[in-house]
Design an enzyme around this catalytic site. Structure first.
Site, short mmCIF file in Angstrom:
data_model
loop_
_atom_site.label_atom_id
_atom_site.label_comp_id
_atom_site.label_asym_id
_atom_site.label_seq_id
_atom_site.Cartn_x
_atom_site.Cartn_y
_atom_site.Cartn_z
N THR A 51 -33.14 -37.97 -18.35
CA THR A 51 -32.09 -38.04 -17.34
C THR A 51 -31.40 -39.39 -17.35
O THR A 51 -30.21 -39.50 -17.05
CB THR A 51 -32.68 -37.76 -15.95
OG1 THR A 51 -33.37 -36.51 -15.98
CG2 THR A 51 -31.60 -37.71 -14.88
N TYR A 139 -45.45 -37.03 -22.08
CA TYR A 139 -44.30 -36.20 -21.69
C TYR A 139 -44.10 -35.10 -22.72
O TYR A 139 -43.82 -35.38 -23.89
CB TYR A 139 -43.08 -37.10 -21.59
CG TYR A 139 -41.80 -36.46 -21.12
CD1 TYR A 139 -41.78 -35.22 -20.48
CD2 TYR A 139 -40.58 -37.12 -21.29
CE1 TYR A 139 -40.60 -34.66 -20.03
CE2 TYR A 139 -39.40 -36.57 -20.84
CZ TYR A 139 -39.40 -35.34 -20.22
OH TYR A 139 -38.23 -34.79 -19.78
N LYS A 167 -46.61 -34.99 -18.06
CA LYS A 167 -45.44 -34.33 -17.48
C LYS A 167 -45.16 -33.10 -18.35
O LYS A 167 -44.78 -33.23 -19.51
CB LYS A 167 -44.23 -35.25 -17.44
CG LYS A 167 -42.98 -34.57 -16.87
CD LYS A 167 -41.76 -35.47 -16.94
CE LYS A 167 -40.51 -34.72 -16.50
NZ LYS A 167 -39.27 -35.51 -16.71
#
Length: 304
Positions: A51, A139, A167
């Site tokens: 992001t 991640y 994550k």
């Protein structure tokens, strides 16, 4: 280390990196966004993730963003910074520099572009873990990496000394459930895509979720989704889950992420700024449609 070494939980915001129209980091907007998120009760912040357009940032910019965030947050909530690189040695070098900025952890995904196998990914993380001795969030985001961290691999990664959390951003919902069942007793499980799976994943036992489009557009209600879910206020949680999904769907339909997220933030008066090329801000008919969708979700559109 293990899951009890950190208190990473709740609604965790992966922050955007606002740029000026000519591509410089817009520090005023960045500071405003972090301060706003902090005031709205976010439980942790992730810097320089997908992001945050990590692919568009230099290592020095990632370090600057992390220092700035740590200073603003002032130990009120954890700060986790992305240090993913293709070469293992580069991850170690950047992570060691990142630790000196005062962050609470680093986030590392599998190497992108080179499409490593499962054993190669394990050795990659093992070398990083052995070198750092510092909290690391693994991640998994197959849509951006081209590789998936399979359950046998996650099972092994959960036993590495530095790994305290994962994550899980696999598009396969069953992967989320299997991750919680496989490693949730040893490391924390943070779920990606809170806009469509926040409530059910908290119900399954996830420690928290990352909020991106929903939180940075609608603010506190996205944080409240976690609170309502964890306390069993199902009516409120379902209402908020629908709102988060509606907003995130509008952002997704408008253009390339996170350029579309930044445009949505700008529309509702939040500090999104511009994307960095090759991404372009949403314009014309798409911007009008995005504004209409946000209004339909009950948000006030104040900018463009």
């Amino acid at each position: 280390m293990n899951r009890d070494s950190v208190n990473w939980h709740g609604s965790i915001c992966a922050v955007v990196t606002p740029f000026t129209i000519d591509g410089r980091i817009d520090w005023a907007r960045y500071d405003e966004n972090v301060q706003l998120l902090l005031s709205e009760g976010v439980h942790a912040i992730v810097v320089a993730g997908c992001t945050g357009e990590a692919w568009a940032l230099t290592d020095e910019e990632k370090l600057q963003l992390s220092r700035r965030t740590v200073e603003i947050v002032d130990h009120k909530i954890p700060v986790i910074s992305g240090t993913t690189c293709i070469r293992t040695e580069n991850v170690i070098e950047l992570s060691q520099a990142m630790i000196k900025t005062g962050v609470d952890g680093v986030m590392v995904s599998a190497p992108y572009d080179c499409l490593p196998g499962q054993e190669e990914i394990y050795q990659h993380f093992k070398m990083i873990s052995d070198a750092l001795h510092f909290p690391m969030l693994v991640y998994n985001i197959p849509s951006r990496l081209g590789v998936n961290l399979e359950m046998p691999l996650l099972d092994r990664l959960a036993d590495l000394e530095s790994v305290v959390a994962v994550k899980q951003s696999s598009a396969n919902y069953l992967d989320v459930f299997k991750t919680i069942e496989t490693v949730g007793d040893r490391i924390r499980v943070i779920v990606g895509y809170s806009s469509n799976r926040g409530l059910p994943c908290i119900a399954l036992g996830a420690d928290g979720f990352t909020s991106t489009s929903d939180l940075q557009v609608i603010g506190h209600p996205a944080v409240e989704l976690y609170t309502a879910s964890i306390t069993g206020d199902m009516e409120r949680a379902r209402e908020l889950q629908r709102l988060c999904y509606q907003v995130a769907s509008a952002v997704s339909a408008a253009g390339t992420f996170p350029a579309s997220l930044k445009s949505a933030m700008n529309l509702v008066g939040r500090p999104g700024g511009y994307p960095r090329r090759p991404l372009l801000p949403v314009k014309g008919k798409k911007l009008e449609q995005l504004a209409e969708a946000l209004q339909k979700a009950g948000l006030s559109v104040v900018g463009g």
